[in-house]
Design a protein around this motif. Structure first.
Motif, PDB file in Angstrom:
ATOM      1  N   ILE A  20      -2.089   5.902  -0.833  1.00 23.51           N
ATOM      2  CA  ILE A  20      -1.719   7.056  -0.018  1.00 23.51           C
ATOM      3  C   ILE A  20      -2.971   7.795   0.440  1.00 23.51           C
ATOM      4  N   ASP A  21      -3.957   7.879  -0.432  1.00 26.67           N
ATOM      5  CA  ASP A  21      -5.202   8.569  -0.089  1.00 26.67           C
ATOM      6  C   ASP A  21      -5.945   7.897   1.066  1.00 26.67           C
ATOM      7  N   LYS A  22      -5.717   6.604   1.279  1.00 34.05           N
ATOM      8  CA  LYS A  22      -6.365   5.912   2.396  1.00 34.05           C
ATOM      9  C   LYS A  22      -5.773   6.341   3.737  1.00 34.05           C
ATOM     10  N   GLY A  23      -4.548   6.870   3.697  1.00 30.10           N
ATOM     11  CA  GLY A  23      -3.912   7.406   4.900  1.00 30.10           C
ATOM     12  C   GLY A  23      -3.785   6.398   6.018  1.00 30.10           C
ATOM     13  N   GLU A  24      -4.277   6.776   7.180  1.00 27.69           N
ATOM     14  CA  GLU A  24      -4.163   5.965   8.389  1.00 27.69           C
ATOM     15  C   GLU A  24      -4.960   4.662   8.305  1.00 27.69           C
ATOM     16  N   LYS A  25      -5.856   4.548   7.343  1.00 30.80           N
ATOM     17  CA  LYS A  25      -6.737   3.384   7.235  1.00 30.80           C
ATOM     18  C   LYS A  25      -6.090   2.206   6.515  1.00 30.80           C
ATOM     19  N   LEU A  26      -4.823   2.329   6.141  1.00 26.82           N
ATOM     20  CA  LEU A  26      -4.138   1.245   5.441  1.00 26.82           C
ATOM     21  C   LEU A  26      -3.977   0.030   6.349  1.00 26.82           C
ATOM     22  N   THR A  27      -4.265  -1.135   5.801  1.00 24.59           N
ATOM     23  CA  THR A  27      -3.994  -2.375   6.530  1.00 24.59           C
ATOM     24  C   THR A  27      -2.494  -2.659   6.447  1.00 24.59           C
ATOM     25  N   ALA A  28      -2.042  -3.609   7.213  1.00 23.07           N
ATOM     26  CA  ALA A  28      -0.623  -3.982   7.168  1.00 23.07           C
ATOM     27  C   ALA A  28      -0.246  -4.469   5.772  1.00 23.07           C
ATOM     28  N   GLU A  29      -1.145  -5.194   5.142  1.00 22.74           N
ATOM     29  CA  GLU A  29      -0.884  -5.699   3.790  1.00 22.74           C
ATOM     30  C   GLU A  29      -0.792  -4.548   2.800  1.00 22.74           C
ATOM     31  N   GLU A  30      -1.678  -3.562   2.944  1.00 23.52           N
ATOM     32  CA  GLU A  30      -1.645  -2.409   2.048  1.00 23.52           C
ATOM     33  C   GLU A  30      -0.386  -1.578   2.264  1.00 23.52           C
ATOM     34  N   GLN A  31       0.068  -1.470   3.493  1.00 29.17           N
ATOM     35  CA  GLN A  31       1.319  -0.753   3.773  1.00 29.17           C
ATOM     36  C   GLN A  31       2.489  -1.450   3.093  1.00 29.17           C
ATOM     37  N   ALA A  32       2.518  -2.765   3.183  1.00 23.08           N
ATOM     38  CA  ALA A  32       3.579  -3.534   2.523  1.00 23.08           C
ATOM     39  C   ALA A  32       3.487  -3.366   1.003  1.00 23.08           C
ATOM     40  N   LEU A  33       2.284  -3.407   0.453  1.00 22.44           N
ATOM     41  CA  LEU A  33       2.088  -3.220  -0.979  1.00 22.44           C
ATOM     42  C   LEU A  33       2.536  -1.824  -1.402  1.00 22.44           C
ATOM     43  N   LEU A  34       2.218  -0.816  -0.601  1.00 22.43           N
ATOM     44  CA  LEU A  34       2.635   0.557  -0.899  1.00 22.43           C
ATOM     45  C   LEU A  34       4.160   0.658  -0.937  1.00 22.43           C
ATOM     46  N   ARG A  35       4.822   0.052   0.030  1.00 21.44           N
ATOM     47  CA  ARG A  35       6.297   0.077   0.036  1.00 21.44           C
ATOM     48  C   ARG A  35       6.853  -0.616  -1.203  1.00 21.44           C
ATOM     49  N   LEU A  36       6.291  -1.759  -1.559  1.00 22.48           N
ATOM     50  CA  LEU A  36       6.755  -2.506  -2.733  1.00 22.48           C
ATOM     51  C   LEU A  36       6.547  -1.704  -4.009  1.00 22.48           C
ATOM     52  N   MET A  37       5.362  -1.148  -4.180  1.00 25.88           N
ATOM     53  CA  MET A  37       5.085  -0.386  -5.399  1.00 25.88           C
ATOM     54  C   MET A  37       5.939   0.876  -5.467  1.00 25.88           C
ATOM     55  N   THR A  38       6.201   1.499  -4.327  1.00 25.08           N
ATOM     56  CA  THR A  38       7.072   2.675  -4.298  1.00 25.08           C
ATOM     57  C   THR A  38       8.472   2.289  -4.780  1.00 25.08           C
ATOM     58  N   HIS A  39       8.937   1.124  -4.353  1.00 24.87           N
ATOM     59  CA  HIS A  39      10.248   0.651  -4.811  1.00 24.87           C
ATOM     60  C   HIS A  39      10.247   0.361  -6.310  1.00 24.87           C
ATOM     61  N   LEU A  40       9.169  -0.214  -6.805  1.00 27.93           N
ATOM     62  CA  LEU A  40       9.085  -0.503  -8.238  1.00 27.93           C
ATOM     63  C   LEU A  40       9.134   0.784  -9.059  1.00 27.93           C
ATOM     64  N   VAL A  41       8.384   1.791  -8.619  1.00 32.21           N
ATOM     65  CA  VAL A  41       8.377   3.078  -9.316  1.00 32.21           C
ATOM     66  C   VAL A  41       9.754   3.724  -9.229  1.00 32.21           C
ATOM     67  N   GLN A  42      10.332   3.695  -8.039  1.00 28.97           N
ATOM     68  CA  GLN A  42      11.648   4.300  -7.853  1.00 28.97           C
ATOM     69  C   GLN A  42      12.686   3.619  -8.747  1.00 28.97           C
ATOM     70  N   ASP A  43      12.639   2.304  -8.813  1.00 32.48           N
ATOM     71  CA  ASP A  43      13.584   1.564  -9.649  1.00 32.48           C
ATOM     72  C   ASP A  43      13.412   1.944 -11.123  1.00 32.48           C
ATOM     73  N   PHE A  44      12.170   1.987 -11.588  1.00 37.95           N
ATOM     74  CA  PHE A  44      11.908   2.380 -12.975  1.00 37.95           C
ATOM     75  C   PHE A  44      12.433   3.785 -13.245  1.00 37.95           C
ATOM     76  N   GLU A  45      12.124   4.713 -12.341  1.00 38.59           N
ATOM     77  CA  GLU A  45      12.545   6.094 -12.546  1.00 38.59           C
ATOM     78  C   GLU A  45      14.058   6.251 -12.431  1.00 38.59           C
ATOM     79  N   ASP A  46      14.690   5.488 -11.567  1.00 40.29           N
ATOM     80  CA  ASP A  46      16.154   5.522 -11.475  1.00 40.29           C
ATOM     81  C   ASP A  46      16.789   5.091 -12.796  1.00 40.29           C
ATOM     82  N   ARG A  47      16.212   4.070 -13.415  1.00 39.99           N
ATOM     83  CA  ARG A  47      16.760   3.564 -14.671  1.00 39.99           C
ATOM     84  C   ARG A  47      16.475   4.478 -15.843  1.00 39.99           C
ATOM     85  N   ASN A  48      15.360   5.190 -15.798  1.00 44.21           N
ATOM     86  CA  ASN A  48      14.914   5.917 -16.987  1.00 44.21           C
ATOM     87  C   ASN A  48      14.995   7.429 -16.924  1.00 44.21           C
TER      88      ASN A  48
END
Length: 114
Positions: A20-48
């Motif tokens: 997130i701190d990289k802001g506008e400088k994220l590559t397409a791969e980093e944007q995809a990774l950010l979305r994936l990791m956000t989902h992983l965190v959300q899933d963990f927090e939803d369960r716990n």
């Protein structure tokens, strides 16, 4: 990968904040990774952590995903890059003023974020 422990969740959250701190400088791969990791965190927090089906933060994350909104697009809405990072990462709640601003940005009711 599934986030199964608090320690794993904290490590993934740290990586989310770094991206997130990289802001506008994220590559397409980093944007995809950010979305994936956000989902992983959300899933963990939803369960716990969440007692209710939807929280203001979950609604925000869903709207961001559905409308392909990058965190950097919310810097002005939420007040700053740091505040945006903390709200998305679950370290800070959404204030009433921020709820109104998010509602206007996403064209939804402010009550979704309160």
């Amino acid at each position: 990968m599934v986030v199964a422990t608090e320690a794993q969740n904290n490590r993934v959250l740290a990586k989310v904040e770094t991206l997130i701190d990289k802001g506008e400088k994220l590559t397409a791969e980093e944007q995809a990774l950010l979305r994936l990791m956000t989902h992983l965190v959300q899933d963990f927090e939803d369960r716990n952590y969440q007692l209710n089906a939807s929280t203001p933060r979950c609604i925000l994350l869903e709207l961001m995903e559905a409308r392909a909104v990058k965190p950097s697009e919310l810097w002005g809405v939420l007040g700053s890059k740091g505040t945006t990072s903390e709200v998305i990462g679950g370290k800070r709640g959404i204030s009433k003023a921020q709820a109104r601003a998010l509602a206007q940005f996403f064209n939804v009711s402010p009550e979704l974020f309160i």
